[in-house]
Design a protein around this motif. Structure first.
Motif, short mmCIF file in Angstrom:
data_model
loop_
_atom_site.label_atom_id
_atom_site.label_comp_id
_atom_site.label_asym_id
_atom_site.label_seq_id
_atom_site.Cartn_x
_atom_site.Cartn_y
_atom_site.Cartn_z
N GLU A 170 0.82 -1.19 0.07
CA GLU A 170 -0.11 0.05 -0.11
C GLU A 170 0.83 1.36 0.15
N SER A 171 0.31 2.23 -0.84
CA SER A 171 1.06 3.64 -0.92
C SER A 171 0.08 4.39 -1.23
N ASN A 172 -0.97 4.61 -0.12
CA ASN A 172 -2.24 5.11 -0.42
C ASN A 172 -2.38 6.74 -0.63
N HIS A 173 -1.68 7.45 0.07
CA HIS A 173 -1.82 8.81 -0.15
C HIS A 173 -0.68 9.77 0.04
N ASP A 174 -0.67 10.92 -0.40
CA ASP A 174 0.25 12.03 -0.13
C ASP A 174 -0.48 12.75 1.18
N VAL A 175 0.34 12.87 2.08
CA VAL A 175 -0.29 13.48 3.37
C VAL A 175 -0.60 14.74 3.06
N PRO A 231 -13.80 15.42 3.97
CA PRO A 231 -14.30 16.04 5.12
C PRO A 231 -13.55 15.77 6.29
N TRP A 232 -13.32 16.57 7.49
CA TRP A 232 -12.23 16.26 8.30
C TRP A 232 -12.47 14.66 8.94
N ASN A 233 -13.62 14.26 9.10
CA ASN A 233 -13.66 13.02 9.66
C ASN A 233 -13.20 11.89 8.88
N THR A 234 -13.21 12.14 7.46
CA THR A 234 -12.67 10.85 6.52
C THR A 234 -11.28 11.33 6.54
N LYS A 235 -10.77 12.32 6.58
CA LYS A 235 -9.15 12.48 6.66
C LYS A 235 -8.44 12.03 8.00
N ARG A 236 -9.37 12.24 8.80
CA ARG A 236 -8.82 11.72 10.54
C ARG A 236 -8.76 10.05 10.24
N ARG A 237 -9.75 9.54 9.72
CA ARG A 237 -9.87 8.21 9.49
C ARG A 237 -8.73 7.70 8.62
N ILE A 238 -8.65 8.31 7.51
CA ILE A 238 -7.37 7.76 6.85
C ILE A 238 -5.91 7.88 7.29
N LEU A 239 -5.86 8.99 8.06
CA LEU A 239 -4.60 9.20 8.64
C LEU A 239 -4.54 8.40 10.03
N SER A 240 -5.40 7.68 10.51
CA SER A 240 -5.52 7.02 11.87
C SER A 240 -4.78 5.66 11.51
N ASP A 241 -4.47 5.02 12.85
CA ASP A 241 -3.76 3.75 12.79
C ASP A 241 -4.73 2.57 12.30
N VAL A 242 -6.12 2.91 12.11
CA VAL A 242 -6.70 1.97 11.25
C VAL A 242 -7.45 2.27 9.88
N GLY A 243 -6.53 3.30 9.31
CA GLY A 243 -6.63 3.94 7.95
C GLY A 243 -5.85 3.31 7.14
N HIS A 244 -5.27 4.22 6.28
CA HIS A 244 -4.25 3.72 5.27
C HIS A 244 -3.02 4.41 5.21
N VAL A 245 -1.98 3.59 4.71
CA VAL A 245 -0.60 4.03 4.78
C VAL A 245 -0.23 5.06 4.06
N SER A 246 0.64 6.20 4.06
CA SER A 246 0.78 7.20 3.40
C SER A 246 2.29 6.67 2.39
N ASN A 247 2.54 7.42 1.19
CA ASN A 247 3.56 7.03 0.52
C ASN A 247 4.98 7.07 1.63
#
Length: 262
Positions: A164-169, A178-194
């Protein structure tokens, strides 16, 4: 052992793995019709599938699962909590096609062994798979908020990774989500950044010919070129130059990668 990343991204995911005796599909995240089109592009026949392996119950991983299982009479493997979470999402799958694949276990199919391991994602009991044949190893790891030492212990030393290389922070933080979605992606149960993916790669790739397929890229918060650049630069900062023994490859949400030997 050969594989193709048939589709990878926020809209649908599927990875095909075969050897001379068996063939597996890890996740069926696109419609049955689209899956048939992707199989045709790699010149493979769904009638020859040994099984469908499920990582977790999110729609981009199981959208076509029920259709393909019923149409081609293919056994489906998932852990108990994932089976419960899929109830009502994939239609009726006959009892004789329902098999349990427990977390942190290994199943053998002739010379091919498949190992399951836990990841950290907001699903019922998410897990991914490692394929072993003789001394060759293919590790699949996406849909995790971080890569723990335990996960690294499972996947280290693979000859090929689907990573996984999901997103650029920066893109995610400045984007339209929306902020809730951003927070979910950045969380420990979301997705891994580049960058976080690259740091993990630097710790699990041995100094031998290694292929890494950058996968599950966000349609809105990443780009292929950016992912490759970010991962390459971070690896370089960790002392690894891509193109020597480690090689990066793109994946696509709608086009399969070439079928390659591990």
């Amino acid at each position: 052992m050969r594989f193709s990343v048939l589709a990878s991204g926020s809209t649908g995911n599927a990875v095909y793995v075969e050897n001379d005796e068996h063939a597996f599909l890890v996740d069926v995240g696109l419609s049955g019709k689209k899956m048939e089109e992707l199989f045709a592009k790699i010149d493979r026949d769904m009638k020859k599938l040994t099984g469908l392996l499920v990582t977790h119950e999110h729609s981009d991983h199981i959208k076509g699962l029920g259709v393909i299982a019923r149409k081609y009479n293919v056994p489906v493997y998932a852990n108990a909590k994932t089976w419960q979470a899929m109830d009502g999402l994939v239609g009726n799958i006959p009892t004789d096609l329902r098999f349990q694949f427990d977390m942190e276990t290994t199943k053998s199919f002739g010379s091919l062994s498949i190992e399951s391991f836990a990841v950290s994602h907001d699903a019922a009991d998410p897990m991914f798979y490692i394929f072993h044949e003789n001394d060759r190893k293919l590790a699949l790891i996406t849909d995790t908020g971080y890569v723990s030492d335990r996960m690294k212990g499972h996947i280290k030393g693979a000859d090929s990774f689907v990573f996984e290389s999901n997103h650029d922070v920066g893109m995610l933080q400045m984007g339209r989500y929306p902020w809730n979605t951003k927070r979910r992606i950045l969380s420990d149960v979301g997705h891994v950044s580049n960058e976080d993916a690259a740091v993990a790669m630097s710790e699990v790739a041995f100094e031998k010919p290694t292929q890494i397929y950058l996968s599950h890229l966000s349609k809105d918060n990443n780009m292929k070129e950016l992912a490759r650049l970010s991962v390459s630069q971070t690896l370089q900062s960790c002392g690894i130059l891509t193109g020597e023994y480690l090689h990066l490859h793109d994946t696509d949400a709608e086009e399969p990668t070439a079928l390659v030997t591990v």
